[in-house]
Design a protein around this motif. Sequence first.
Motif, PDB file in Angstrom:
ATOM      1  N   SER A 104      -5.437  -7.437 -43.177  1.00 23.09           N
ATOM      2  CA  SER A 104      -4.602  -6.664 -44.085  1.00 23.09           C
ATOM      3  C   SER A 104      -3.143  -6.737 -43.672  1.00 23.09           C
ATOM      4  O   SER A 104      -2.266  -6.869 -44.508  1.00 23.09           O
ATOM      5  N   ASN A 110       1.192  -0.612 -48.280  1.00 18.43           N
ATOM      6  CA  ASN A 110       0.029  -0.999 -49.086  1.00 18.43           C
ATOM      7  C   ASN A 110       0.284  -0.955 -50.587  1.00 18.43           C
ATOM      8  O   ASN A 110      -0.648  -0.823 -51.374  1.00 18.43           O
ATOM      9  N   LYS A 113      -5.712  -3.419 -50.719  1.00 21.63           N
ATOM     10  CA  LYS A 113      -6.328  -3.522 -49.393  1.00 21.63           C
ATOM     11  C   LYS A 113      -7.077  -4.839 -49.314  1.00 21.63           C
ATOM     12  O   LYS A 113      -7.517  -5.384 -50.316  1.00 21.63           O
TER      13      LYS A 113
END
Length: 172
Positions: free
Chosen positions: A28, A74, A111
Motif C-alpha cells: 500500500s 489514502n 487500499k
Amino acid sequence: MKIKYLFIMAALALCLYACKKGSSNKSSASIVGRWYQNKLTINQQTISTGATASATYPAMDFDTTYYWQFNNDNTAFVSSGATIFTVTGKSSPLNGNGQPLGGKAYYRWYKVSGSLLILQLGFIPTCYNCSQPGPDTVKIIQLDANTLVLHENVDTSSVYKVTADSYYTRAR
C-alpha cells in the motif's frame, strides 16, 4: 512435550500471519505517488458470437494528462486526457463549447489488499438520499519501484466483455 510443540507451532503461525499483514501494508505504501500512463491494451469479446478484438496503444499516445495520483492519506485521483481509447480506435470528442473532454475522478479512499486495488469514488451529490456507487476493484498485475500495471473489467454488459491492461511509470 506435546504442549511445548503446540505452543511453538501456534507462535510460528502468529508470526507468519503478522509478516503477511506487514507485507500488505508495504504494498500500500509503495503505490503512493504519481504514475504516468505509457501503454494501454484493450481486449473485447462479443458475447453472442465469441469474436474477439484487441488494440494496443503505445507511449506516444499518452501525454502528462494521463496519470494516477495516490496520496499518503489514502485518497487518490485519476486524470484522463482528451482522447478516448477503444478497441476500434481512438477519438477526441469535444464538449458543447468546443473544448476537448477529459478530466479527473476523485477517490475518497483506496487500499491495496494483496493483488487488488480497491477504490471508493468520492461522494457526488446527485440527489437527496441517493445511494452512492460501491467500491471499484482493479487487479494489480505488477507493482514495483518504477512500474504499475493494472487490469480491469471495463465493460461486462450482455453484449461485450471488455478488459484493459494499463501500464504506468512512476513520476520522478
